[in-house]
Design a protein around this motif. Structure first.
Motif, PDB file in Angstrom:
ATOM      1  N   MET A  44       3.172   1.316  -8.740  1.00 44.77           N
ATOM      2  CA  MET A  44       2.524   2.580  -7.962  1.00 44.77           C
ATOM      3  C   MET A  44       4.039   3.584  -7.793  1.00 44.77           C
ATOM      4  O   MET A  44       4.729   3.135  -6.859  1.00 44.77           O
ATOM      5  CB  MET A  44       1.134   2.448  -6.728  1.00 44.77           C
ATOM      6  CG  MET A  44       0.156   2.123  -7.398  1.00 44.77           C
ATOM      7  SD  MET A  44      -1.170   1.973  -6.376  1.00 44.77           S
ATOM      8  CE  MET A  44      -2.428   0.812  -6.790  1.00 44.77           C
ATOM      9  N   SER A  45       3.700   4.635  -7.655  1.00 47.15           N
ATOM     10  CA  SER A  45       4.577   5.876  -8.565  1.00 47.15           C
ATOM     11  C   SER A  45       4.071   6.099  -6.787  1.00 47.15           C
ATOM     12  O   SER A  45       2.978   6.893  -6.681  1.00 47.15           O
ATOM     13  CB  SER A  45       4.506   6.500  -8.797  1.00 47.15           C
ATOM     14  OG  SER A  45       2.834   7.382  -9.034  1.00 47.15           O
ATOM     15  N   ASN A  46       5.136   7.018  -6.055  1.00 46.59           N
ATOM     16  CA  ASN A  46       5.969   7.597  -5.021  1.00 46.59           C
ATOM     17  C   ASN A  46       5.795   8.746  -5.176  1.00 46.59           C
ATOM     18  O   ASN A  46       5.388   8.993  -6.072  1.00 46.59           O
ATOM     19  CB  ASN A  46       6.351   7.114  -4.000  1.00 46.59           C
ATOM     20  CG  ASN A  46       5.780   5.654  -3.129  1.00 46.59           C
ATOM     21  OD1 ASN A  46       5.122   5.183  -3.651  1.00 46.59           O
ATOM     22  ND2 ASN A  46       7.343   5.092  -2.978  1.00 46.59           N
ATOM     23  N   ARG A  47       5.042  10.028  -4.415  1.00 46.44           N
ATOM     24  CA  ARG A  47       5.214  11.516  -4.553  1.00 46.44           C
ATOM     25  C   ARG A  47       5.418  12.237  -2.599  1.00 46.44           C
ATOM     26  O   ARG A  47       4.778  11.693  -1.720  1.00 46.44           O
ATOM     27  CB  ARG A  47       3.714  11.559  -5.246  1.00 46.44           C
ATOM     28  CG  ARG A  47       3.410  11.055  -6.584  1.00 46.44           C
ATOM     29  CD  ARG A  47       4.089  11.894  -7.431  1.00 46.44           C
ATOM     30  NE  ARG A  47       3.613  12.912  -8.382  1.00 46.44           N
ATOM     31  CZ  ARG A  47       2.999  13.079  -8.856  1.00 46.44           C
ATOM     32  NH1 ARG A  47       2.485  12.707  -9.596  1.00 46.44           N
ATOM     33  NH2 ARG A  47       3.112  14.633  -9.446  1.00 46.44           N
ATOM     34  N   MET A  95       6.946  11.113   2.042  1.00 45.53           N
ATOM     35  CA  MET A  95       6.939  10.154   0.856  1.00 45.53           C
ATOM     36  C   MET A  95       5.932   9.732   0.895  1.00 45.53           C
ATOM     37  O   MET A  95       5.216   8.725   1.920  1.00 45.53           O
ATOM     38  CB  MET A  95       8.271   9.103   0.859  1.00 45.53           C
ATOM     39  CG  MET A  95       7.704   8.426  -0.666  1.00 45.53           C
ATOM     40  SD  MET A  95       8.264   9.773  -2.289  1.00 45.53           S
ATOM     41  CE  MET A  95       9.608   9.747  -2.333  1.00 45.53           C
ATOM     42  N   VAL A  96       4.149   9.534  -0.055  1.00 45.66           N
ATOM     43  CA  VAL A  96       3.552   8.972   0.304  1.00 45.66           C
ATOM     44  C   VAL A  96       2.975   8.093  -1.309  1.00 45.66           C
ATOM     45  O   VAL A  96       3.237   8.226  -2.675  1.00 45.66           O
ATOM     46  CB  VAL A  96       1.873   9.533   0.207  1.00 45.66           C
ATOM     47  CG1 VAL A  96       2.601  10.608   1.551  1.00 45.66           C
ATOM     48  CG2 VAL A  96       1.384  10.873  -0.901  1.00 45.66           C
ATOM     49  N   THR A  97       2.071   6.925  -0.550  1.00 51.79           N
ATOM     50  CA  THR A  97       1.821   5.896  -1.782  1.00 51.79           C
ATOM     51  C   THR A  97       0.420   5.801  -2.179  1.00 51.79           C
ATOM     52  O   THR A  97      -0.217   7.423  -1.682  1.00 51.79           O
ATOM     53  CB  THR A  97       1.875   4.500  -0.698  1.00 51.79           C
ATOM     54  OG1 THR A  97       0.956   4.038  -0.164  1.00 51.79           O
ATOM     55  CG2 THR A  97       2.870   3.515  -0.847  1.00 51.79           C
ATOM     56  N   ALA A  98      -0.884   5.780  -3.520  1.00 58.38           N
ATOM     57  CA  ALA A  98      -1.829   6.224  -3.299  1.00 58.38           C
ATOM     58  C   ALA A  98      -2.032   5.532  -1.817  1.00 58.38           C
ATOM     59  O   ALA A  98      -3.796   6.425  -2.110  1.00 58.38           O
ATOM     60  CB  ALA A  98      -1.890   5.179  -4.449  1.00 58.38           C
ATOM     61  N   GLU A  99      -2.388   4.663  -1.479  1.00 58.46           N
ATOM     62  CA  GLU A  99      -3.078   3.755  -0.747  1.00 58.46           C
ATOM     63  C   GLU A  99      -2.887   5.257   0.951  1.00 58.46           C
ATOM     64  O   GLU A  99      -3.873   5.698   1.694  1.00 58.46           O
ATOM     65  CB  GLU A  99      -3.125   3.237   0.333  1.00 58.46           C
ATOM     66  CG  GLU A  99      -2.786   1.647  -1.154  1.00 58.46           C
ATOM     67  CD  GLU A  99      -2.347   1.688  -1.770  1.00 58.46           C
ATOM     68  OE1 GLU A  99      -1.629   2.374  -1.804  1.00 58.46           O
ATOM     69  OE2 GLU A  99      -2.789   0.464  -2.990  1.00 58.46           O
ATOM     70  N   SER A 100      -2.093   5.425   0.889  1.00 57.65           N
ATOM     71  CA  SER A 100      -1.497   6.663   2.317  1.00 57.65           C
ATOM     72  C   SER A 100      -2.021   8.160   1.835  1.00 57.65           C
ATOM     73  O   SER A 100      -2.190   8.592   2.988  1.00 57.65           O
ATOM     74  CB  SER A 100      -0.100   6.916   2.960  1.00 57.65           C
ATOM     75  OG  SER A 100       0.875   7.682   1.356  1.00 57.65           O
ATOM     76  N   GLU A 119      -3.416   4.499  -8.845  1.00 57.53           N
ATOM     77  CA  GLU A 119      -1.797   5.387  -9.422  1.00 57.53           C
ATOM     78  C   GLU A 119      -2.572   6.822  -8.897  1.00 57.53           C
ATOM     79  O   GLU A 119      -3.088   7.110  -9.491  1.00 57.53           O
ATOM     80  CB  GLU A 119      -1.892   4.740 -10.878  1.00 57.53           C
ATOM     81  CG  GLU A 119      -0.597   5.510 -10.616  1.00 57.53           C
ATOM     82  CD  GLU A 119       0.401   4.892 -11.582  1.00 57.53           C
ATOM     83  OE1 GLU A 119       1.672   5.542 -11.973  1.00 57.53           O
ATOM     84  OE2 GLU A 119       0.243   3.768 -11.712  1.00 57.53           O
ATOM     85  N   TYR A 123      -9.821   6.072  -5.132  1.00 60.10           N
ATOM     86  CA  TYR A 123     -10.194   5.109  -4.162  1.00 60.10           C
ATOM     87  C   TYR A 123     -11.133   4.747  -3.646  1.00 60.10           C
ATOM     88  O   TYR A 123     -12.574   5.324  -4.169  1.00 60.10           O
ATOM     89  CB  TYR A 123      -9.429   5.237  -3.350  1.00 60.10           C
ATOM     90  CG  TYR A 123     -10.008   6.714  -2.204  1.00 60.10           C
ATOM     91  CD1 TYR A 123     -10.698   6.698  -0.989  1.00 60.10           C
ATOM     92  CD2 TYR A 123      -9.715   7.727  -2.398  1.00 60.10           C
ATOM     93  CE1 TYR A 123     -11.294   7.375  -0.581  1.00 60.10           C
ATOM     94  CE2 TYR A 123     -10.117   9.031  -1.886  1.00 60.10           C
ATOM     95  CZ  TYR A 123     -11.039   8.972  -1.061  1.00 60.10           C
ATOM     96  OH  TYR A 123     -11.667   9.941  -0.082  1.00 60.10           O
TER      97      TYR A 123
END
Length: 74
Positions: free
Chosen positions: A1-4, A10-15, A30, A50
């Motif tokens: 998964m890409s971070n943005r 910087m966040v992940t999909a979960e965060s 994603e 999610y």
């Protein structure tokens, strides 16, 4: 998964889903660019799918530049 980067972090999909929902999701898809601008600041909006619980799926939207967020249960 890409971070943005969202609001300078910087966040992940979960965060990202946690920022939208207020609690950690069971699972998240994603991160993608949404086809919309933020109604508050005109910034770029990201989307993530999610599962906040076993029986529901939510599509969440979050501005990269400000606090605005929204979600749609499916």
């Amino acid at each position: 998964m890409s971070n943005r980067v969202v609001e300078g972090r910087m966040v992940t999909a979960e965060s990202l889903a946690e920022l939208i929902e207020g609690e950690s999701p069971m699972e998240a898809t994603e991160i993608e660019d949404a086809d919309r601008e933020c109604p508050d600041c005109g910034g770029n909006v990201l989307t993530v799918g999610y599962m906040p619980s076993v029986t529901s799926f939510v599509t969440g939207y979050k501005c990269q530049d400000c606090d605005w967020h929204d979600s749609e249960a499916e």
